[in-house]
Structure formats: structure tokens, C-alpha cells
Design a protein around this motif. Sequence first.
Motif, PDB file in Angstrom:
ATOM      1  N   GLU A 363       0.829  -1.205   0.000  1.00 59.79           N
ATOM      2  CA  GLU A 363       0.000   0.000   0.000  1.00 59.79           C
ATOM      3  C   GLU A 363       0.861   1.253   0.000  1.00 59.79           C
ATOM      4  O   GLU A 363       0.516   2.258  -0.635  1.00 59.79           O
ATOM      5  CB  GLU A 363      -0.941  -0.014   1.202  1.00 59.79           C
ATOM      6  N   PHE A 364       1.977   1.198   0.719  1.00 56.26           N
ATOM      7  CA  PHE A 364       2.888   2.342   0.740  1.00 56.26           C
ATOM      8  C   PHE A 364       3.439   2.622  -0.655  1.00 56.26           C
ATOM      9  O   PHE A 364       3.520   3.765  -1.107  1.00 56.26           O
ATOM     10  CB  PHE A 364       4.033   2.060   1.724  1.00 56.26           C
ATOM     11  N   LEU A 365       3.815   1.544  -1.360  1.00 54.39           N
ATOM     12  CA  LEU A 365       4.413   1.696  -2.693  1.00 54.39           C
ATOM     13  C   LEU A 365       3.385   2.044  -3.765  1.00 54.39           C
ATOM     14  O   LEU A 365       3.732   2.660  -4.781  1.00 54.39           O
ATOM     15  CB  LEU A 365       5.137   0.414  -3.103  1.00 54.39           C
ATOM     16  N   ALA A 366       2.138   1.658  -3.544  1.00 52.87           N
ATOM     17  CA  ALA A 366       1.128   1.780  -4.605  1.00 52.87           C
ATOM     18  C   ALA A 366       0.969   3.218  -5.083  1.00 52.87           C
ATOM     19  O   ALA A 366       0.969   3.486  -6.291  1.00 52.87           O
ATOM     20  CB  ALA A 366      -0.201   1.229  -4.117  1.00 52.87           C
ATOM     21  N   ALA A 367       0.806   4.141  -4.141  1.00 51.97           N
ATOM     22  CA  ALA A 367       0.618   5.545  -4.528  1.00 51.97           C
ATOM     23  C   ALA A 367       1.854   6.085  -5.224  1.00 51.97           C
ATOM     24  O   ALA A 367       1.753   6.846  -6.201  1.00 51.97           O
ATOM     25  CB  ALA A 367       0.293   6.381  -3.294  1.00 51.97           C
ATOM     26  N   ILE A 368       3.033   5.704  -4.743  1.00 52.25           N
ATOM     27  CA  ILE A 368       4.273   6.181  -5.356  1.00 52.25           C
ATOM     28  C   ILE A 368       4.421   5.608  -6.757  1.00 52.25           C
ATOM     29  O   ILE A 368       4.887   6.293  -7.680  1.00 52.25           O
ATOM     30  CB  ILE A 368       5.482   5.804  -4.478  1.00 52.25           C
ATOM     31  N   LYS A 369       4.008   4.346  -6.935  1.00 50.24           N
ATOM     32  CA  LYS A 369       4.129   3.722  -8.250  1.00 50.24           C
ATOM     33  C   LYS A 369       3.288   4.472  -9.285  1.00 50.24           C
ATOM     34  O   LYS A 369       3.716   4.653 -10.439  1.00 50.24           O
ATOM     35  CB  LYS A 369       3.695   2.258  -8.189  1.00 50.24           C
ATOM     36  N   ILE A 370       2.114   4.904  -8.893  1.00 45.89           N
ATOM     37  CA  ILE A 370       1.271   5.689  -9.809  1.00 45.89           C
ATOM     38  C   ILE A 370       2.016   6.954 -10.234  1.00 45.89           C
ATOM     39  O   ILE A 370       2.066   7.304 -11.417  1.00 45.89           O
ATOM     40  CB  ILE A 370      -0.076   6.028  -9.144  1.00 45.89           C
ATOM     41  N   GLU A 371       2.605   7.645  -9.253  1.00 49.09           N
ATOM     42  CA  GLU A 371       3.345   8.871  -9.552  1.00 49.09           C
ATOM     43  C   GLU A 371       4.570   8.571 -10.421  1.00 49.09           C
ATOM     44  O   GLU A 371       4.892   9.328 -11.351  1.00 49.09           O
ATOM     45  CB  GLU A 371       3.766   9.552  -8.248  1.00 49.09           C
ATOM     46  N   LYS A 372       5.244   7.459 -10.106  1.00 50.18           N
ATOM     47  CA  LYS A 372       6.428   7.092 -10.885  1.00 50.18           C
ATOM     48  C   LYS A 372       6.058   6.827 -12.335  1.00 50.18           C
ATOM     49  O   LYS A 372       6.729   7.319 -13.260  1.00 50.18           O
ATOM     50  CB  LYS A 372       7.090   5.859 -10.275  1.00 50.18           C
ATOM     51  N   LYS A 405      10.971  10.491  -3.181  1.00 51.91           N
ATOM     52  CA  LYS A 405      12.159  11.326  -3.338  1.00 51.91           C
ATOM     53  C   LYS A 405      12.829  11.084  -4.691  1.00 51.91           C
ATOM     54  O   LYS A 405      13.225  12.036  -5.388  1.00 51.91           O
ATOM     55  CB  LYS A 405      13.144  11.014  -2.197  1.00 51.91           C
ATOM     56  N   GLU A 406      12.982   9.824  -5.074  1.00 53.88           N
ATOM     57  CA  GLU A 406      13.650   9.490  -6.333  1.00 53.88           C
ATOM     58  C   GLU A 406      12.832   9.946  -7.534  1.00 53.88           C
ATOM     59  O   GLU A 406      13.382  10.410  -8.538  1.00 53.88           O
ATOM     60  CB  GLU A 406      13.904   7.986  -6.401  1.00 53.88           C
TER      61      GLU A 406
END
Length: 807
Positions: A363-372, A405-406
Motif C-alpha cells: 500500500e505504501f508503494l502503490a501511490a508512489i508507483k502511480i506517480e512514478k 524522493k527518487e
Amino acid sequence: MMPDSKFTTNPIDASELSFNDFKTIVINDYKIAYESRQASLLGRKEVLTGKAKFGIFGDGKEVPQIAMAKAFKNGDWRAGYYRDQTFAFAAGICTMKEFFAQLYAHPDLEVEPASGGRQMNCHFATRSLNEDGSWKDLTQMKNSSSDISPTGGQMARLVGLAYASKLYRENRQLDYLTDFSVSGNEVAFGTIGNASTSEGVFFEAINAAGVLQIPMAISIWDDGYGISVPAKYQTTKEDISEVLKGFQREEGAPGVEIYKVRAWDYPALCELYETAIAVCRTEHTPVMIHVTEVTQPLGHSTSGSHERYKEKARLEWEKEYDCIVQMRKWMIESAIATDEQIVELEETAKTFVRETQREAWNEFLAAIKIEKDQAVELIKGLVNGNPVIHKIASQLSSTPDALRKEVISTVRKVLRLTASTDSPERSALLVWYNLQDEINEDRYHTKLFTDGEESPLLVPHVDAEYSESSKMVDGREILNACFDANFARDMRLVAFGEDLGAIGDVNQGFAGLQSKYGELRISDTGIREMTIIGQGIGLALRGLKPIAEIQYMDYLLYALNVMSDDLASLSYRTKAGQKAPVIIRTRGHRLEGVWHSGSPISMILGSLKGIHLCVPRNMTQAAGLYNTLFRADEPALMVECLNGYRLKEKLPENVGEYTVPLGKADLIKEGSDITVVSYGATLRIVEEAAVELLTFGISVEIIDPQTLMPFDIDHLCAKSLKKTNKLLVVDEDVPGGGAAFIMQHILEEQNGYYHLDGQPRTLTAKAHRTPYGSDGDYFSKPSVDDVIEAVYKMMHDNNASKFPAIF
């Protein structure tokens, strides 16, 4: 190895529970304890593999925390530290998934409600507020005040949380506040490690609790160490409860009830907590529970290993007397469960914790993956044959667990590399970046203040009213009348501090008010600055409106840790989940002597972001600011001018009603040649200097910011500079202190630099404390002569023929 517990019997009354019911309770307790241990083990692995930044866990304390949670009721409060995860699970103030979400710093409040990813793991907090900043019904919740990392810092706040119950029980005027207390029956639970009992704030808090006789229950987890430092270097006699025996209450002599119990003795722990908390809750007697023989299987934190400093015999003992091991053994011996049943339970617990951890990480990675993915697609649109941009897009795309951040750093780099490019693709990337910047502003930078419906910035401005019969009185009488009117209006107001009660404070602002409103509302305290502020924080967290007085500004140093670590950061670190509208009242500036004349404004500005800073020039303005703050819900520090209490001012007819807005500067005197910005005691010096400067043909415009946090939100200073083109800031702080803060705001944030026709200047005190005596004051702090000559020199630099040099 350690002293025996005086409680050894089973706490459950067999006449009330069947054996099967009892077994069910015990097995569930073991399940929670075991799951918590697995969370510690897995959390440590997550840090060591790089998924989380740092880990500090509650391993070894599971069983005593289960017992503590059994006594924790709706309406109760916790002020603990970062070892209390099992208690948090057992009490229901944190779920397993929320635990891992905090470990990963998930910035979504729906997922990580304690802090929205702003605090490291095991920093617990319940949300006391609705989205608009209004209070929830705290009597229907199990409440945890927001943790801070300083290991004894929670003790100051704990005093106030417990003291609130005393006020709610004994002051019947508070009965209408039904969302905050039920007849003062709430207990404030505190926890601390044995090494941190060496800190001064611990002794201050224990002493204050004994004096006040409040329902404060402090549990000390004693594992014999403070990181690598053993108890022999920490505590006299290596035993804090032995040290504190003088606090033990006796017949006719109130004090603290002290208990001792072993961390691995489940039946004794359950009975003791039931007994101790009953005493605390019903009798309002503070209790201290010294939990000995605690182990720490994983060491202090993920940053080190306890095998480096513990002897082999100690390590072997810890394995045997691990509280979970001992509870398991006791369960089998007592026929509560078989080994096979426990093994099955343990396997189920391991599976549950692993699955929950994976869910939280995904769940933590999911939102970031969308942005990535969005960023990668937008960057690919900019490639257009550019191999550098192509490589950057490929690198980001192939990073499986990229952090936000990346992603953002990559986008910023691409925007830099394409600065000379004007294309729809770059515009699209820039629009996306600006949108993400706004979202990240909310994630990481908002809610320094609650910003709710009771913000002081929303309090209506009401002018002071005067009539022909308005009296000229001492400034202290205006404050006194202001406090009197507000204490009559709002039953939530309480005030306390050294010499505040019986004599009405050293400058008589509260003269006669204790006899009028009673000792519960206006009271004296001992000399204990840290817990004076903590008393205020705890009361404010529980819906009251405290005024915590620190007698002189110089003595803020003795409470700075509590003000900075706890109060100033509270709204930010909970993302407006909790608020503590404490008003810290003090006095400073002009007096004589090294410790009674301080103006450490830069110390305050640098360490107390999150607390409004009010610096009124006289008591009329101070009263107006108090009237604003009394109607608001955010913390503030009020610095009254020491030499203003006996100066004559006109008493407003609406002394308890008029308001002075925060962040609104005052134009004290219009002028055309130079803008002088000052505040507090030096403001009067500037006014006096302006009179003589007029004889030289120099017209001074004087501005009083009145509050430094917030500072001049309407940019009155910059507007003045458009007219005068010259700036002098006069301040009693050290060089580079408060004056530099003011200068930065005017020149940089207000763009005042563009209106200058010469070098802006500051006039401050010398870089040392003020020596004793009037001469010391004259030669060390800005005087009328200094202001006149500083302004004249600036005019000379601009027009030497019209203003020839004085020296």
C-alpha cells in the motif's frame, strides 16, 4: 537475581469467570504478545534490508504492557515513549497495519493516523480532533498523547494530563464539559525506561504528582541498562524504587504509592495493575509501578547489537526469563493450553504479521508507483532523440521500489536539463511537477498550527473603547481587569506558576483573583519550569485553557526542552490530530542583572516554531492579545514588558472584550525619512528618540510588529519602505538575533530590498548578558542616545552635507 514480586496470586476471581473463560482471556493475551514480538522481529528486518529508515521496538515488554492495557479504560490517557507497541495493540490505539505503515513513513492519515508519516515507528497518538479542529468526545476513546523521541520528555505532559482529572473532579463549574471527563475518573498512564529516570524531568514530575495528588500512574520498564550503560552508572543503589522510597505515602502524609513486580510474572502483573490503577483512579493518588527483570531481546534499536555490551551470563538469563517464554511456560503448567495448541497459535500469529507487513508495504508503494509511472511517461515524451533524457527515464522506470524522493528528484533534474526547451511535452511535465509540489506541501509541511475554526487569525477584531470617564491606571491594573473579565466569562481558564496565586504574581497581574476564583483555577506551583509547561500541555490536551507562567523570560531556558520538543511540534507531528492551546506567560526585556534582563528572542524564534510569539509594547496591547488568544485554540508565548507594569495607561471600557489581531503590525508614528521597526521595551526608546531626531529635521516612521510569529502579514514594513527607502531595526536581542529575523522577513519575504537607497541596519544589545545596575543596562542595550545616533549616521551616509558627522 532480582527482588521477588510481592504480588504472586492469580488476579482473576474464579467465582466470576469459568475456567474456560479465563483460558480464553489468557490465550488471547498471549496471542497479542506473540504477534507484537513478531512485529518487532519483522520490523527490524525491514530496517536492516533498507525498506525502513530506523527501528526501535517494544520487545521484552510485551507481558507487562498486556497487564497495563487491561486497566486502561475509555477516557484514560497515555503519555509514553517508543517502547509501548504491545500496549498500543492491546488497548486498540494502533493496529498492526498502522504499525507497519508508520515504520515505512506512509504520509496518508487514513493509513497512518498517528502522524501521517511524520514520526518514526512506535510513536503513537490518537486523533482528538475532527477535521475542522473541533474536539471529539474524548470520554468515549482510549487516548494517547503524541509521543516524542526524548526518552523522558513525556513526563512533563503526564503531570498535566493527570492534573486535569483533579480539576474535573473537584471543580463543579466544569461539569458541562462532558466530552472531556466523567467526574475526573480518568487515569493518566505514563511509561519510561529505567535509565531515563535519571533525567531531571522525571524527578520534577514525580515530585509534582506527589504534591498535587493526581491520578498519574507511571510504569518504569527496568531492563538494567540505558543503551549500553548499566544501571550502576545510572541510578543510586541501581534501583529507582529504592531511591524514591521517601515519596511513599504514609498514614496522614500524602505521597506516591510505589509497587514493584517482575516483567515475566503474568499473574502478578495482572493483579498489581488492577490494584494499583484502582487506587490511582478512585483515590487520586499517584502510583509508580517499577517493573523489574525486563529483557530486551533485540537490543536498543536497529543501530546496534546488545551482544557487544552484555555479558554472556546476562544474555543467557534474558533468554530464559524472556516474558513471553515465561508466560508460555506458565500457561502449560497451569493447563491453560498445551504445547501443541500454543505452537499452532504461534504459527498463525507469524502468518498474520507477515501478511499484514506485506499489505502495508504494498500500500505504501502503490501511490508512489502511480506517480512514478506518470513521471516516466511524461519524461519519455521529452526524449526526442536525447540519450541523456532517455537514460534517465529508463533508470527511473527500472527502479522497482522507487521512493517519492527518487521520482521527484528525477523530474527536477529533467526540468533543469530542458530549461531551454519550449515544448508542450515540457509544459505538461512542469504542470505535473507543480501539482505534485502542492500535494507534497500538504504531506510534509502543513499544520504547524491547527488552522481550525478557532484559529486566532479568525478571531474578530474589536477595538478598545474609551469614554471621558476612562481612568488612567497602572499597566498591571489593565492586565488584572482583563484576566478578571475572562475568568468570569470562561470556566475553562486556569492559571498557575511560581508566586501566581496567593500574591497575584510578582507584578500583581493576578492580584486578588485567587481569592475570587479559588485555588483550583489560580494556583501557585513550586520552582519547576519543565512541569509547569507540561502541566499546561496536559490540561490543554484535555479541553481546558491554561495559562502557564514562567516568571522571567530568562527562565524559559529551564523549560525550553518541553516547549520545543513537545508543545511547539504537537500540531505538526500529529498533522492537526491534537492541539494544546497553552498560553505561556512571561516577562522580560528591561531590568537589571545577568538573569533578569534577558531578551533571548532568537532562541525562541529558532526553537519554538508552532507557538505564536507575542511581544506587546504595553499592557493595553498585551490585554488585547490575551483576549484574542483566550478565544482561540493555538499555543502562544506572551512576553510582557518588565518596566511597563507601573506606567500609566488608559483603562478600556471593554477591557475583557477588545482584541488585538496576531500578525498585524501597528503604525505608531508616521514619518518620511526612515523606517524604524522595533517592539516591546525598545519601542518606547525609539519613540523618545524620534522626538529629538525631529529637531535635526529627521522624520522617523515607527512600526511595531506586535507579534513576531506571525510577523506583519499585511507587509506594513515594506509599504513604509516604499516611502522612506531606509530601514533600521532596533532590538534587545544579541547581534544577529531577533533583528536578523525581522530583517529577513522585510527584505526577503516582503521584497523590501527593492525599495532601499542605502544599507539597512540593525541596532541590538551587545553580545553578552546585561551586567547589573543602571549603567550596565545603558552601556549594554540600545539607549535613546544609541537610536538617535544610529538614525543620524544613516542620514549622514545618505546626505553628508545636510547631516555632518557627529563623531
